[in-house]
Design a protein around this motif. Structure first.
Motif, PDB file in Angstrom:
ATOM      1  N   LYS A 122      -1.438 -12.122 -29.116  1.00 52.45           N
ATOM      2  CA  LYS A 122      -1.058 -12.041 -27.712  1.00 52.45           C
ATOM      3  C   LYS A 122       0.309 -11.374 -27.559  1.00 52.45           C
ATOM      4  O   LYS A 122       0.551 -10.627 -26.607  1.00 52.45           O
ATOM      5  N   THR A 123       1.218 -11.656 -28.491  1.00 50.56           N
ATOM      6  CA  THR A 123       2.545 -11.045 -28.446  1.00 50.56           C
ATOM      7  C   THR A 123       2.466  -9.541 -28.693  1.00 50.56           C
ATOM      8  O   THR A 123       3.105  -8.752 -27.990  1.00 50.56           O
TER       9      THR A 123
ATOM     10  N   ARG B  92       1.930  -3.519 -23.252  1.00 48.35           N
ATOM     11  CA  ARG B  92       0.648  -4.012 -23.735  1.00 48.35           C
ATOM     12  C   ARG B  92       0.777  -5.485 -24.107  1.00 48.35           C
ATOM     13  O   ARG B  92       1.816  -5.933 -24.580  1.00 48.35           O
ATOM     14  N   GLY B  93      -0.293  -6.249 -23.856  1.00 49.30           N
ATOM     15  CA  GLY B  93      -0.296  -7.651 -24.236  1.00 49.30           C
ATOM     16  C   GLY B  93      -0.035  -8.572 -23.066  1.00 49.30           C
ATOM     17  O   GLY B  93      -0.169  -8.194 -21.906  1.00 49.30           O
ATOM     18  N   ASP B  94       0.391  -9.789 -23.364  1.00 48.55           N
ATOM     19  CA  ASP B  94       0.561 -10.820 -22.339  1.00 48.55           C
ATOM     20  C   ASP B  94       1.944 -10.816 -21.697  1.00 48.55           C
ATOM     21  O   ASP B  94       2.175 -11.565 -20.761  1.00 48.55           O
ATOM     22  N   PHE B  95       2.860  -9.994 -22.189  1.00 49.55           N
ATOM     23  CA  PHE B  95       4.238 -10.048 -21.698  1.00 49.55           C
ATOM     24  C   PHE B  95       4.630  -8.679 -21.145  1.00 49.55           C
ATOM     25  O   PHE B  95       5.446  -7.958 -21.722  1.00 49.55           O
ATOM     26  N   VAL B  96       4.037  -8.344 -20.023  1.00 52.04           N
ATOM     27  CA  VAL B  96       4.244  -7.016 -19.445  1.00 52.04           C
ATOM     28  C   VAL B  96       4.643  -7.072 -17.969  1.00 52.04           C
ATOM     29  O   VAL B  96       4.658  -6.047 -17.293  1.00 52.04           O
ATOM     30  N   ASP B  97       4.981  -8.253 -17.473  1.00 56.93           N
ATOM     31  CA  ASP B  97       5.369  -8.386 -16.076  1.00 56.93           C
ATOM     32  C   ASP B  97       6.878  -8.191 -15.943  1.00 56.93           C
ATOM     33  O   ASP B  97       7.658  -9.093 -16.248  1.00 56.93           O
ATOM     34  N   TYR B  98       7.272  -7.013 -15.494  1.00 54.94           N
ATOM     35  CA  TYR B  98       8.688  -6.696 -15.275  1.00 54.94           C
ATOM     36  C   TYR B  98       8.905  -6.207 -13.851  1.00 54.94           C
ATOM     37  O   TYR B  98       9.647  -5.271 -13.602  1.00 54.94           O
TER      38      TYR B  98
ATOM     39  N   THR C 224       3.613  -0.425 -26.369  1.00 53.27           N
ATOM     40  CA  THR C 224       3.540  -1.395 -27.462  1.00 53.27           C
ATOM     41  C   THR C 224       3.399  -2.791 -26.890  1.00 53.27           C
ATOM     42  O   THR C 224       3.364  -2.988 -25.675  1.00 53.27           O
ATOM     43  N   GLY C 225       3.382  -3.775 -27.783  1.00 55.65           N
ATOM     44  CA  GLY C 225       3.463  -5.161 -27.373  1.00 55.65           C
ATOM     45  C   GLY C 225       4.910  -5.574 -27.160  1.00 55.65           C
ATOM     46  O   GLY C 225       5.792  -4.731 -26.975  1.00 55.65           O
ATOM     47  N   ALA C 226       5.156  -6.875 -27.222  1.00 52.26           N
ATOM     48  CA  ALA C 226       6.485  -7.404 -26.898  1.00 52.26           C
ATOM     49  C   ALA C 226       7.508  -7.231 -28.016  1.00 52.26           C
ATOM     50  O   ALA C 226       8.697  -7.469 -27.802  1.00 52.26           O
ATOM     51  N   PHE C 227       7.063  -6.803 -29.199  1.00 48.84           N
ATOM     52  CA  PHE C 227       7.975  -6.522 -30.313  1.00 48.84           C
ATOM     53  C   PHE C 227       7.903  -5.033 -30.654  1.00 48.84           C
ATOM     54  O   PHE C 227       7.410  -4.644 -31.723  1.00 48.84           O
TER      55      PHE C 227
ATOM     56  N   PRO D 253       1.577 -34.201 -36.390  1.00 42.76           N
ATOM     57  CA  PRO D 253       0.210 -33.701 -36.563  1.00 42.76           C
ATOM     58  C   PRO D 253      -0.207 -32.703 -35.485  1.00 42.76           C
ATOM     59  O   PRO D 253      -0.869 -31.703 -35.783  1.00 42.76           O
ATOM     60  N   LEU D 254       0.168 -32.942 -34.230  1.00 44.49           N
ATOM     61  CA  LEU D 254      -0.159 -31.994 -33.173  1.00 44.49           C
ATOM     62  C   LEU D 254       0.536 -30.654 -33.410  1.00 44.49           C
ATOM     63  O   LEU D 254      -0.044 -29.587 -33.193  1.00 44.49           O
ATOM     64  N   PHE D 255       1.783 -30.707 -33.854  1.00 44.07           N
ATOM     65  CA  PHE D 255       2.489 -29.464 -34.138  1.00 44.07           C
ATOM     66  C   PHE D 255       1.849 -28.733 -35.321  1.00 44.07           C
ATOM     67  O   PHE D 255       1.752 -27.499 -35.321  1.00 44.07           O
ATOM     68  N   ASP D 256       1.424 -29.485 -36.334  1.00 44.75           N
ATOM     69  CA  ASP D 256       0.759 -28.853 -37.476  1.00 44.75           C
ATOM     70  C   ASP D 256      -0.491 -28.099 -37.023  1.00 44.75           C
ATOM     71  O   ASP D 256      -0.799 -27.017 -37.543  1.00 44.75           O
ATOM     72  N   ALA D 257      -1.205 -28.657 -36.057  1.00 47.76           N
ATOM     73  CA  ALA D 257      -2.374 -27.959 -35.528  1.00 47.76           C
ATOM     74  C   ALA D 257      -1.951 -26.712 -34.750  1.00 47.76           C
ATOM     75  O   ALA D 257      -2.563 -25.651 -34.858  1.00 47.76           O
ATOM     76  N   LEU D 258      -0.875 -26.843 -33.968  1.00 44.60           N
ATOM     77  CA  LEU D 258      -0.367 -25.704 -33.212  1.00 44.60           C
ATOM     78  C   LEU D 258       0.108 -24.592 -34.137  1.00 44.60           C
ATOM     79  O   LEU D 258      -0.038 -23.411 -33.830  1.00 44.60           O
ATOM     80  N   ALA D 259       0.683 -24.982 -35.280  1.00 48.50           N
ATOM     81  CA  ALA D 259       1.235 -24.008 -36.221  1.00 48.50           C
ATOM     82  C   ALA D 259       0.262 -23.674 -37.354  1.00 48.50           C
ATOM     83  O   ALA D 259       0.675 -23.127 -38.383  1.00 48.50           O
ATOM     84  N   SER D 260      -1.014 -23.976 -37.177  1.00 49.01           N
ATOM     85  CA  SER D 260      -1.998 -23.615 -38.193  1.00 49.01           C
ATOM     86  C   SER D 260      -2.166 -22.097 -38.225  1.00 49.01           C
ATOM     87  O   SER D 260      -1.799 -21.383 -37.283  1.00 49.01           O
ATOM     88  N   ARG D 261      -2.712 -21.595 -39.279  1.00 50.19           N
ATOM     89  CA  ARG D 261      -2.865 -20.139 -39.409  1.00 50.19           C
ATOM     90  C   ARG D 261      -3.699 -19.530 -38.274  1.00 50.19           C
ATOM     91  O   ARG D 261      -3.296 -18.512 -37.688  1.00 50.19           O
ATOM     92  N   PRO D 262      -4.863 -20.099 -37.932  1.00 50.00           N
ATOM     93  CA  PRO D 262      -5.629 -19.500 -36.823  1.00 50.00           C
ATOM     94  C   PRO D 262      -4.857 -19.508 -35.505  1.00 50.00           C
ATOM     95  O   PRO D 262      -4.898 -18.522 -34.748  1.00 50.00           O
ATOM     96  N   SER D 263      -4.167 -20.604 -35.216  1.00 54.20           N
ATOM     97  CA  SER D 263      -3.416 -20.692 -33.972  1.00 54.20           C
ATOM     98  C   SER D 263      -2.275 -19.682 -33.952  1.00 54.20           C
ATOM     99  O   SER D 263      -2.060 -18.978 -32.953  1.00 54.20           O
ATOM    100  N   MET D 264      -1.545 -19.568 -35.041  1.00 53.69           N
ATOM    101  CA  MET D 264      -0.419 -18.644 -35.086  1.00 53.69           C
ATOM    102  C   MET D 264      -0.886 -17.198 -35.007  1.00 53.69           C
ATOM    103  O   MET D 264      -0.248 -16.371 -34.346  1.00 53.69           O
TER     104      MET D 264
END
Length: 344
Positions: free
Chosen positions: A228-229, A287-293, A312-315, A211-222
């Motif tokens: 952020k990515t 750009r985004g949360d993954f820019v520390d290099y 760009t972002g991380a992708f 159930p906790l994972f289902d909440a983590l993988a809900s549409r709003p969460s994803m």
């Protein structure tokens, strides 16, 4: 003088009410997960071409996409690690290169169509899956060394695989690699991980684990985490839809809980990158949360490394595919020529 007992009584009532509220919320979460969440959503193949399962001794059953009609040096693509990772993350690159060379993509253990059993997922398990996939690909192409490209955290697994078996590879490609930042730089013990078994055992167990994972993988969460990515609200909607379907499969929670508990984070990723002697191509977004290099200069000046960045972002391959492939192709053109044989 009668206030103190009355206040204690109120405090006790508040405590009981809070406890009952917690129980009600927990019961509601379990009920929502069990009756409202479809854990067997239809999951079509993420990529065109042939999808097959390889039974491996050390990594279990792993799924490998392949399109090998063209002649050339084989290319293996490896997705990142997150709560809903799968081979769709490399779809733009796979579709681009399958028209000009043999192209393959791997679902790592615990993700996509690979085995999703409840077990400890570690960098070593991922490396063994890469070894198995590369051995299979080389066997199909007369032992030819391959090019391989990975995303994010999986770059460290690919680096480990290449350090252990350098003859398997002609070159490596790293997209937004984890391990050059201050927080997850790897200077620790070789071939280790940062996992906390107590946290994993707390999370990945009934009745609340799924159930906790289902909440983590809900549409709003994803959607939130994909934004952020990408560093933008303008995410790839096809990736979002496929991630949601992939996360709603039986056993989808086990590998992500190892990710959350730290078991999939190597302790030596930065050192691994520095050990690479193969030609290495690297791109990352700004750009985004993954820019520390900040540690990238430790390898950027080396003759076997080519490093560049994009706005760009991380992708970046989802946003600027032409720029990514043009620079990667220029990198490949500078490698020693090979003459792989066409497939029979």
């Amino acid at each position: 003088m009668s206030r103190q007992p009355r206040e204690k009584g109120r405090a006790g009532s508040y405590g009981i009410a809070a406890f009952l509220t917690f129980l009600g919320s927990a019961a509601g979460l379990v009920g929502w997960s069990r009756f409202a969440v479809n854990r067997r959503m239809d999951l079509p193949p993420a990529l065109p071409g042939r999808l097959e399962t390889l039974a491996t001794e050390r990594a279990g059953d792993i799924a490998l996409y392949g399109s090998r009609e063209k002649a050339g040096v084989p290319l293996l693509l490896i997705h990142s690690i997150n709560a809903a990772a799968n081979a769709y993350e490399v779809r733009p690159l796979y579709k681009h290169y399958r028209d000009s060379r043999p192209a393959y993509a791997l679902d790592l253990p615990g993700f996509g169509f690979s085995e999703r059993s409840r077990r400890r997922y570690t960098p070593r398990l991922m490396v063994e899956a890469i070894h198995a996939a590369v051995a299979e690909i080389r066997g199909r192409h007369r032992g030819s060394a391959i090019d391989a490209m990975a995303l994010s955290l999986s770059c460290s697994y690919l680096a480990r695989a290449a350090v252990e078996r350098p003859d398997d590879y002609r070159s490596l490609g790293l997209i937004s690699p984890t391990g050059f930042d201050a927080r997850l730089s790897g200077e620790g013990p070789p071939d280790g991980h940062r996992g906390r078994d107590a946290l994993r055992n707390l999370l990945d167990r009934p009745p609340f684990g799924r159930p906790l994972f289902d909440a983590l993988a809900s549409r709003p969460s994803m959607r939130f985490f994909l934004q952020k990515t990408f560093g933008s609200k303008d995410i790839d909607e096809g990736l979002f839809a496929y991630d949601h379907a992939s996360a709603n499969q039986p056993g989808a929670e086990h590998a992500p809980y190892c990710f959350i508990a730290g078991h999939l984070f190597p302790t030596d990723s930065t050192r691994l990158y520095e050990e690479l002697r193969l030609p290495v191509w690297m791109v990352h977004g700004r750009r985004g949360d993954f820019v520390d290099y900040r540690l990238a200069p430790r390898v950027a000046g080396r003759p076997n490394w080519r490093v560049f960045s994009l706005p760009t972002g991380a992708f970046p391959h989802f946003e600027r595919l032409d720029d990514v492939t043009a620079d990667y192709d220029a990198f490949l053109e500078g490698l020693s020529p090979v003459t792989p044989r066409p497939q029979a």
